[in-house]
Write a protein that holds these residues in place. Structure first.
Motif, PDB file in Angstrom:
ATOM      1  N   LYS A 127       0.835  -1.188   0.000  1.00 24.29           N
ATOM      2  CA  LYS A 127       0.000   0.000   0.000  1.00 24.29           C
ATOM      3  C   LYS A 127       0.872   1.241   0.000  1.00 24.29           C
ATOM      4  CE  LYS A 127      -3.721  -2.343   2.452  1.00 24.29           C
ATOM      5  NZ  LYS A 127      -4.522  -2.405   3.711  1.00 24.29           N
ATOM      6  N   ALA A 128       0.353   2.290  -0.600  1.00 19.38           N
ATOM      7  CA  ALA A 128       1.069   3.564  -0.630  1.00 19.38           C
ATOM      8  C   ALA A 128       0.381   4.540   0.312  1.00 19.38           C
ATOM      9  CB  ALA A 128       1.106   4.129  -2.042  1.00 19.38           C
ATOM     10  N   ALA A 129       1.207   5.279   1.054  1.00 19.55           N
ATOM     11  CA  ALA A 129       0.679   6.294   1.960  1.00 19.55           C
ATOM     12  C   ALA A 129       1.126   7.669   1.485  1.00 19.55           C
ATOM     13  CB  ALA A 129       1.180   6.051   3.383  1.00 19.55           C
ATOM     14  N   LYS A 130       0.260   8.642   1.685  1.00 20.54           N
ATOM     15  CA  LYS A 130       0.570  10.013   1.303  1.00 20.54           C
ATOM     16  C   LYS A 130       1.013  10.798   2.543  1.00 20.54           C
ATOM     17  CE  LYS A 130      -3.050   9.970  -2.253  1.00 20.54           C
ATOM     18  NZ  LYS A 130      -4.343  10.578  -2.699  1.00 20.54           N
ATOM     19  N   LEU A 131       2.082  11.565   2.367  1.00 21.47           N
ATOM     20  CA  LEU A 131       2.568  12.410   3.458  1.00 21.47           C
ATOM     21  C   LEU A 131       2.711  13.840   2.980  1.00 21.47           C
ATOM     22  CD1 LEU A 131       4.184   9.443   3.986  1.00 21.47           C
ATOM     23  CD2 LEU A 131       4.863  10.763   6.012  1.00 21.47           C
ATOM     24  N   ARG A 132       2.353  14.782   3.854  1.00 23.94           N
ATOM     25  CA  ARG A 132       2.617  16.213   3.632  1.00 23.94           C
ATOM     26  C   ARG A 132       3.652  16.622   4.669  1.00 23.94           C
ATOM     27  NH1 ARG A 132      -1.166  19.518   5.081  1.00 23.94           N
ATOM     28  NH2 ARG A 132      -0.703  21.186   3.583  1.00 23.94           N
ATOM     29  N   VAL A 133       4.847  16.945   4.219  1.00 25.74           N
ATOM     30  CA  VAL A 133       5.957  17.218   5.135  1.00 25.74           C
ATOM     31  C   VAL A 133       6.382  18.673   4.993  1.00 25.74           C
ATOM     32  CG1 VAL A 133       8.288  16.567   5.830  1.00 25.74           C
ATOM     33  CG2 VAL A 133       6.721  14.837   4.905  1.00 25.74           C
ATOM     34  N   PHE A 134       6.543  19.355   6.135  1.00 16.39           N
ATOM     35  CA  PHE A 134       6.997  20.749   6.075  1.00 16.39           C
ATOM     36  C   PHE A 134       8.445  20.788   5.627  1.00 16.39           C
ATOM     37  CE2 PHE A 134       9.155  24.419   7.868  1.00 16.39           C
ATOM     38  CZ  PHE A 134       8.350  25.448   7.429  1.00 16.39           C
ATOM     39  N   ARG A 135       8.728  21.640   4.650  1.00 17.59           N
ATOM     40  CA  ARG A 135      10.091  21.870   4.192  1.00 17.59           C
ATOM     41  C   ARG A 135      10.369  23.363   4.278  1.00 17.59           C
ATOM     42  NH1 ARG A 135      12.592  18.151   1.132  1.00 17.59           N
ATOM     43  NH2 ARG A 135      14.371  19.297   2.003  1.00 17.59           N
ATOM     44  N   GLY A 136      11.424  23.745   4.967  1.00 14.21           N
ATOM     45  CA  GLY A 136      11.752  25.156   5.041  1.00 14.21           C
ATOM     46  C   GLY A 136      12.624  25.462   6.229  1.00 14.21           C
ATOM     47  N   THR A 137      12.803  26.753   6.483  1.00 16.09           N
ATOM     48  CA  THR A 137      13.628  27.233   7.590  1.00 16.09           C
ATOM     49  C   THR A 137      12.837  28.276   8.371  1.00 16.09           C
ATOM     50  OG1 THR A 137      14.598  29.025   6.293  1.00 16.09           O
ATOM     51  CG2 THR A 137      15.698  26.878   6.193  1.00 16.09           C
ATOM     52  N   ALA A 138      13.539  28.987   9.289  1.00 17.95           N
ATOM     53  CA  ALA A 138      12.879  30.039  10.053  1.00 17.95           C
ATOM     54  C   ALA A 138      12.417  31.177   9.152  1.00 17.95           C
ATOM     55  CB  ALA A 138      13.829  30.559  11.125  1.00 17.95           C
ATOM     56  N   ALA A 139      13.038  31.293   7.991  1.00 17.96           N
ATOM     57  CA  ALA A 139      12.663  32.365   7.072  1.00 17.96           C
ATOM     58  C   ALA A 139      11.373  32.071   6.322  1.00 17.96           C
ATOM     59  CB  ALA A 139      13.801  32.602   6.066  1.00 17.96           C
ATOM     60  N   GLY A 140      10.937  30.817   6.338  1.00 21.03           N
ATOM     61  CA  GLY A 140       9.710  30.455   5.626  1.00 21.03           C
ATOM     62  C   GLY A 140       9.800  29.073   5.018  1.00 21.03           C
ATOM     63  N   GLY A 141       8.668  28.567   4.573  1.00 26.01           N
ATOM     64  CA  GLY A 141       8.657  27.236   3.978  1.00 26.01           C
ATOM     65  C   GLY A 141       7.264  26.857   3.537  1.00 26.01           C
ATOM     66  N   ASP A 142       7.120  25.624   3.106  1.00 24.69           N
ATOM     67  CA  ASP A 142       5.820  25.154   2.625  1.00 24.69           C
ATOM     68  C   ASP A 142       5.778  23.630   2.753  1.00 24.69           C
ATOM     69  OD1 ASP A 142       3.315  25.212   1.633  1.00 24.69           O
ATOM     70  OD2 ASP A 142       3.846  26.078  -0.310  1.00 24.69           O
ATOM     71  N   PHE A 143       4.634  23.063   2.475  1.00 27.67           N
ATOM     72  CA  PHE A 143       4.484  21.621   2.536  1.00 27.67           C
ATOM     73  C   PHE A 143       4.811  21.002   1.177  1.00 27.67           C
ATOM     74  CE2 PHE A 143       1.909  23.012   6.098  1.00 27.67           C
ATOM     75  CZ  PHE A 143       2.235  22.078   7.065  1.00 27.67           C
ATOM     76  N   GLN A 144       5.460  19.848   1.232  1.00 28.08           N
ATOM     77  CA  GLN A 144       5.692  19.070   0.023  1.00 28.08           C
ATOM     78  C   GLN A 144       5.015  17.713   0.186  1.00 28.08           C
ATOM     79  OE1 GLN A 144       9.685  18.851  -1.501  1.00 28.08           O
ATOM     80  NE2 GLN A 144      10.044  21.053  -1.257  1.00 28.08           N
ATOM     81  N   ASN A 145       4.458  17.242  -0.895  1.00 26.66           N
ATOM     82  CA  ASN A 145       3.725  15.973  -0.867  1.00 26.66           C
ATOM     83  C   ASN A 145       4.630  14.815  -1.311  1.00 26.66           C
ATOM     84  OD1 ASN A 145       1.265  17.255  -0.131  1.00 26.66           O
ATOM     85  ND2 ASN A 145       0.979  17.871  -2.274  1.00 26.66           N
ATOM     86  N   TYR A 146       4.489  13.718  -0.614  1.00 31.40           N
ATOM     87  CA  TYR A 146       5.265  12.517  -0.934  1.00 31.40           C
ATOM     88  C   TYR A 146       4.350  11.300  -0.848  1.00 31.40           C
ATOM     89  CZ  TYR A 146       9.296  15.510   0.189  1.00 31.40           C
ATOM     90  OH  TYR A 146      10.224  16.523   0.233  1.00 31.40           O
ATOM     91  N   GLU A 147       4.757  10.245  -1.501  1.00 32.21           N
ATOM     92  CA  GLU A 147       4.112   8.944  -1.335  1.00 32.21           C
ATOM     93  C   GLU A 147       5.181   7.911  -1.036  1.00 32.21           C
ATOM     94  OE1 GLU A 147       0.114   9.329  -4.128  1.00 32.21           O
ATOM     95  OE2 GLU A 147       1.483   7.642  -4.392  1.00 32.21           O
TER      96      GLU A 147
END
Length: 293
Positions: free
Chosen positions: A13-33
């Protein structure tokens, strides 16, 4: 990512993850499976992402056995040890969101700067036992040992610090130590051999009065330590008795004796103390001892 055959011939089975990527200056979520397998934990999924998709993903971990407290993070908004959080605990097909602890500054991705905790730890005067008995042994009552043994299970994951609203939302880090260190102070205050009186410091320097017993720290403790009921509340009661009990106040006035039960702790620098009286405690027959005259 498409599903791949599992080792037993069934489709993985495949699971989806939303992981925060960034630093104190800012960042966003990236999606992975990632492909899942029986027993897989969130930290395994993060390692899979590191190995196959984003080798620059930053995460702090060490033992992967729930003993070091390094992999603390928030999974779907809840403080968790990633190594002890199974992927199967979350609904299949729905994304699992992984973010760094919110109470501490972000260094990179899932890694936060928790050095404030270590600076706070340095301020606590260390354990100072009374001299051994004449035969070279220390004697304590089992009930006194049992009372503090629970607190010694702490692995310093700082999830309790992360969820404490005084630290997290009100940013009272200058005047409040947080539940982790109130538990440490309770351990010392209740220890039958310890000779230093830290209660004035607990009130003045570690801000025990800011804790309003929401018990959120107890709820997230991976070691199931009853932080508030067994540690912080008794500590607050002891300090309240010392400062605000009218009977004790009157007795002190009549007897002309100071408030301290032990030798007052006088911090001289981080992690060190001075004993201003030089007196030691002797066995008072009650397991807690009394000041030598």
């Amino acid at each position: 990512m498409a599903a791949h055959p599992g080792s037993n011939g069934s489709k993985a089975k495949a699971a989806k993850l939303r992981v925060f990527r960034g630093t104190a200056a800012g960042g966003d979520f990236q999606n992975y499976e990632v492909e899942t397998y029986p027993g897989m934990v969130v930290l395994d999924a993060i390692h899979d992402i590191q190995a196959k998709q984003s080798p620059d993903l930053a995460v702090r971990w060490n033992c992967k056995a729930g003993r070091c407290g390094s992999c603390s993070a928030e999974v779907n908004g809840k403080p968790r040890l990633m190594c002890m959080t199974r992927m199967s605990a979350y609904p299949e097909g729905e994304p699992i969101t992984v973010t760094p602890m919110r109470a501490f500054p972000i260094i990179k991705d899932l890694v936060t700067d928790v050095s404030w905790n270590f600076e706070m730890a340095k301020k606590i005067p260390p354990f100072k036992p009374r001299p051994r008995d004449a035969d070279g042994n220390w004697r304590m009552q089992q009930i006194d040992i049992d009372r503090i043994q629970e607190f010694r299970k702490c692995i310093e994951c700082f999830l309790c610090q992360n969820v404490c609203h005084v630290v997290r939302d009100h940013q009272k880090k200058e005047v409040f130590s947080g539940p982790r260190f109130l538990i440490h102070l309770a351990t010392l205050d209740m220890h039958p051999l310890d000779t230093l009186d830290r209660r004035e410091m607990v009130k003045r320097d570690f801000g025990v009065g800011f804790c309003n017993i929401t018990k959120c720290c107890t709820e997230v403790c991976p070691e199931h330590i009853t932080i508030t009921d067994n540690g912080i509340i008794p500590l607050k009661e002891r300090i309240a008795d010392d400062h605000y009990d009218p009977v004790r106040w009157l007795l002190r006035k009549v007897a002309g004796k100071p408030r301290a039960h032990k030798v007052p702790a006088q911090p001289t620098e981080a992690g060190k103390t001075a004993d201003i009286s030089g007196r030691h405690r002797v066995d008072g027959g009650n397991g807690k001892g009394e000041l030598e005259r």
